[in-house]
Design a protein around this motif. Structure first.
Motif, PDB file in Angstrom:
ATOM      1  N   GLU A  12       0.799  -1.229   0.000  1.00  0.00           N
ATOM      2  CA  GLU A  12       0.000   0.000   0.000  1.00  0.00           C
ATOM      3  C   GLU A  12       0.838   1.288   0.000  1.00  0.00           C
ATOM      4  OE1 GLU A  12      -0.517  -2.508   2.201  1.00  0.00           O
ATOM      5  OE2 GLU A  12      -2.333  -3.371   1.328  1.00  0.00           O
ATOM      6  N   PRO A  13       1.905   1.373   0.795  1.00  0.00           N
ATOM      7  CA  PRO A  13       2.667   2.628   0.793  1.00  0.00           C
ATOM      8  C   PRO A  13       3.340   2.955  -0.538  1.00  0.00           C
ATOM      9  CG  PRO A  13       3.177   1.332   2.743  1.00  0.00           C
ATOM     10  CD  PRO A  13       2.365   0.453   1.825  1.00  0.00           C
ATOM     11  N   TRP A  14       3.471   1.973  -1.403  1.00  0.00           N
ATOM     12  CA  TRP A  14       4.157   2.178  -2.673  1.00  0.00           C
ATOM     13  C   TRP A  14       3.202   2.574  -3.804  1.00  0.00           C
ATOM     14  CZ3 TRP A  14       9.279   2.158  -2.241  1.00  0.00           C
ATOM     15  CH2 TRP A  14       9.844   1.497  -1.151  1.00  0.00           C
ATOM     16  N   LEU A  15       1.912   2.320  -3.637  1.00  0.00           N
ATOM     17  CA  LEU A  15       0.956   2.503  -4.726  1.00  0.00           C
ATOM     18  C   LEU A  15       0.732   3.971  -5.063  1.00  0.00           C
ATOM     19  CD1 LEU A  15      -1.701  -0.184  -3.730  1.00  0.00           C
ATOM     20  CD2 LEU A  15       0.188  -0.401  -5.348  1.00  0.00           C
ATOM     21  N   GLY A  16       0.752   4.265  -6.368  1.00  0.00           N
ATOM     22  CA  GLY A  16       0.416   5.594  -6.855  1.00  0.00           C
ATOM     23  C   GLY A  16       1.364   6.695  -6.429  1.00  0.00           C
ATOM     24  N   ARG A  17       2.620   6.389  -6.248  1.00  0.00           N
ATOM     25  CA  ARG A  17       3.534   7.434  -5.807  1.00  0.00           C
ATOM     26  C   ARG A  17       4.868   7.357  -6.537  1.00  0.00           C
ATOM     27  NH1 ARG A  17       7.009   5.416  -0.989  1.00  0.00           N
ATOM     28  NH2 ARG A  17       7.757   7.539  -0.999  1.00  0.00           N
ATOM     29  N   SER A  18       5.640   8.371  -6.380  1.00  0.00           N
ATOM     30  CA  SER A  18       7.005   8.423  -6.890  1.00  0.00           C
ATOM     31  C   SER A  18       7.935   8.493  -5.694  1.00  0.00           C
ATOM     32  CB  SER A  18       7.207   9.650  -7.775  1.00  0.00           C
ATOM     33  OG  SER A  18       6.389   9.575  -8.915  1.00  0.00           O
ATOM     34  N   PHE A  19       9.157   8.005  -5.886  1.00  0.00           N
ATOM     35  CA  PHE A  19      10.121   8.060  -4.787  1.00  0.00           C
ATOM     36  C   PHE A  19      11.534   8.132  -5.341  1.00  0.00           C
ATOM     37  CE2 PHE A  19       9.255   3.661  -5.753  1.00  0.00           C
ATOM     38  CZ  PHE A  19      10.500   3.051  -5.756  1.00  0.00           C
ATOM     39  N   GLU A  20      12.390   8.765  -4.571  1.00  0.00           N
ATOM     40  CA  GLU A  20      13.802   8.832  -4.895  1.00  0.00           C
ATOM     41  C   GLU A  20      14.449   7.529  -4.449  1.00  0.00           C
ATOM     42  OE1 GLU A  20      15.285  11.366  -6.557  1.00  0.00           O
ATOM     43  OE2 GLU A  20      13.314  12.338  -6.668  1.00  0.00           O
ATOM     44  N   CYS A  21      15.157   6.890  -5.329  1.00  0.00           N
ATOM     45  CA  CYS A  21      15.765   5.590  -5.046  1.00  0.00           C
ATOM     46  C   CYS A  21      17.244   5.770  -4.700  1.00  0.00           C
ATOM     47  CB  CYS A  21      15.609   4.702  -6.281  1.00  0.00           C
ATOM     48  SG  CYS A  21      16.246   3.027  -6.085  1.00  0.00           S
ATOM     49  N   VAL A  22      17.802   4.773  -4.032  1.00  0.00           N
ATOM     50  CA  VAL A  22      19.221   4.806  -3.713  1.00  0.00           C
ATOM     51  C   VAL A  22      20.076   4.757  -4.972  1.00  0.00           C
ATOM     52  CG1 VAL A  22      18.942   3.837  -1.401  1.00  0.00           C
ATOM     53  CG2 VAL A  22      19.286   2.303  -3.336  1.00  0.00           C
ATOM     54  N   CYS A  23      19.475   4.347  -6.096  1.00  0.00           N
ATOM     55  CA  CYS A  23      20.218   4.310  -7.362  1.00  0.00           C
ATOM     56  C   CYS A  23      20.385   5.703  -7.952  1.00  0.00           C
ATOM     57  CB  CYS A  23      19.528   3.396  -8.370  1.00  0.00           C
ATOM     58  SG  CYS A  23      18.041   4.073  -9.132  1.00  0.00           S
ATOM     59  N   GLY A  24      19.718   6.695  -7.341  1.00  0.00           N
ATOM     60  CA  GLY A  24      19.836   8.071  -7.815  1.00  0.00           C
ATOM     61  C   GLY A  24      18.726   8.510  -8.747  1.00  0.00           C
ATOM     62  N   GLN A  25      17.828   7.608  -9.109  1.00  0.00           N
ATOM     63  CA  GLN A  25      16.743   7.956 -10.008  1.00  0.00           C
ATOM     64  C   GLN A  25      15.422   8.068  -9.243  1.00  0.00           C
ATOM     65  OE1 GLN A  25      16.384   5.485 -13.450  1.00  0.00           O
ATOM     66  NE2 GLN A  25      18.567   5.533 -13.910  1.00  0.00           N
ATOM     67  N   THR A  26      14.469   8.748  -9.874  1.00  0.00           N
ATOM     68  CA  THR A  26      13.118   8.806  -9.339  1.00  0.00           C
ATOM     69  C   THR A  26      12.298   7.742 -10.043  1.00  0.00           C
ATOM     70  OG1 THR A  26      13.298  11.172  -8.920  1.00  0.00           O
ATOM     71  CG2 THR A  26      11.074  10.256  -9.041  1.00  0.00           C
ATOM     72  N   HIS A  27      11.616   6.906  -9.258  1.00  0.00           N
ATOM     73  CA  HIS A  27      10.773   5.852  -9.814  1.00  0.00           C
ATOM     74  C   HIS A  27       9.316   6.173  -9.492  1.00  0.00           C
ATOM     75  CE1 HIS A  27      14.274   3.376 -10.639  1.00  0.00           C
ATOM     76  NE2 HIS A  27      14.708   3.645  -9.416  1.00  0.00           N
ATOM     77  N   SER A  28       8.427   5.841 -10.431  1.00  0.00           N
ATOM     78  CA  SER A  28       6.995   6.067 -10.236  1.00  0.00           C
ATOM     79  C   SER A  28       6.263   4.736 -10.287  1.00  0.00           C
ATOM     80  CB  SER A  28       6.435   6.980 -11.323  1.00  0.00           C
ATOM     81  OG  SER A  28       7.025   8.246 -11.243  1.00  0.00           O
ATOM     82  N   VAL A  29       5.254   4.609  -9.450  1.00  0.00           N
ATOM     83  CA  VAL A  29       4.404   3.419  -9.430  1.00  0.00           C
ATOM     84  C   VAL A  29       3.018   3.868  -9.888  1.00  0.00           C
ATOM     85  CG1 VAL A  29       3.425   1.585  -7.996  1.00  0.00           C
ATOM     86  CG2 VAL A  29       5.728   2.457  -7.506  1.00  0.00           C
ATOM     87  N   SER A  30       2.633   3.438 -11.089  1.00  0.00           N
ATOM     88  CA  SER A  30       1.328   3.847 -11.627  1.00  0.00           C
ATOM     89  C   SER A  30       0.185   3.037 -11.032  1.00  0.00           C
ATOM     90  CB  SER A  30       1.317   3.727 -13.152  1.00  0.00           C
ATOM     91  OG  SER A  30       1.599   2.401 -13.545  1.00  0.00           O
ATOM     92  N   LEU A  31       0.492   1.889 -10.476  1.00  0.00           N
ATOM     93  CA  LEU A  31      -0.511   1.036  -9.851  1.00  0.00           C
ATOM     94  C   LEU A  31      -1.067   1.742  -8.616  1.00  0.00           C
ATOM     95  CD1 LEU A  31      -1.753  -1.817 -10.103  1.00  0.00           C
ATOM     96  CD2 LEU A  31       0.144  -2.652  -8.733  1.00  0.00           C
ATOM     97  N   ARG A  32      -2.401   1.922  -8.578  1.00  0.00           N
ATOM     98  CA  ARG A  32      -3.045   2.646  -7.478  1.00  0.00           C
ATOM     99  C   ARG A  32      -3.699   1.752  -6.441  1.00  0.00           C
ATOM    100  NH1 ARG A  32      -6.019   7.948  -9.538  1.00  0.00           N
ATOM    101  NH2 ARG A  32      -4.495   8.675 -11.041  1.00  0.00           N
TER     102      ARG A  32
END
Length: 189
Positions: A12-32
């Motif tokens: 649940e905390p990952w759904l529908g959000r973007s986050f800064e990753c340790v890899c240096g990129q921003t990842h988005s989760v389109s699944l809501r």
């Protein structure tokens, strides 16, 4: 506020959000939303209403139309949603293939008023629908009926184009509604 490590065991905390990753990129989760419980089909109409989706195209094959497609159509009707059923036909080998024939068959059923395409079936059917949703700009919702693949939330669609399988860009579903009882009772093939 919980840390990313504390959230790792929950979806649940990952759904529908973007986050800064340790890899240096921003990842988005389109699944809501993910509903994985007995009777999960019943949650789809409420989700559609919540999202303002009033017209859905439910895409099945001959097997999944009877297993879940018609039931979902009835649930949508009870919720006063317009839900049309599109049953994709098998190829000359008696199977559904994610090829040009099936893609065109689906695209011919996508009306201007359809706001969402709902895949009700196996991984192959999902690949056809995810590609069509991506190409037509429609919301893609997932109702998996067989645990035959691990890519129900994938953004790529393995399609057979010109006789060769290739993975093409598509879209992940916005929501997944999976009934473990349905998944467990799927035929082995």
């Amino acid at each position: 506020m919980t840390t990313l490590m504390e959230q790792a065991g929950r979806i649940e905390p990952w759904l529908g959000r973007s986050f800064e990753c340790v890899c240096g990129q921003t990842h988005s989760v389109s699944l809501r939303k993910v509903v994985m419980e007995r009777g999960a089909l019943a949650a789809l109409p409420a989700y559609a209403q919540e999202r303002g989706l009033h017209e859905l195209l439910l895409v099945c094959d001959r097997r999944t139309a009877e297993l879940a497609g018609r039931e979902l159509q009835e649930l949508c009707a009870k919720a006063q949603l317009r839900a049309k059923l599109c049953v994709l036909t098998d190829d000359e080998h008696g199977e559904l293939a994610a090829d040009e024939r099936a893609i065109v068959q689906l695209l011919l059923h996508v009306s201007e008023s359809a706001q969402a395409l709902v895949a009700v079936g196996s991984g192959t059917l999902h690949d056809i629908v995810r590609f069509a949703a991506y190409k037509t700009g429609r919301v893609f919702l997932s109702v998996p009926t067989a645990p035959s693949v691990d890519g129900f939330a994938s953004v790529g669609a393995p399609l057979i184009i010109g006789g060769f399988k290739q993975t093409v860009p598509a879209c992940a579903p916005e929501a997944i509604f999976a009934d473990p009882q349905s998944l467990a009772s799927a035929p082995a093939p």
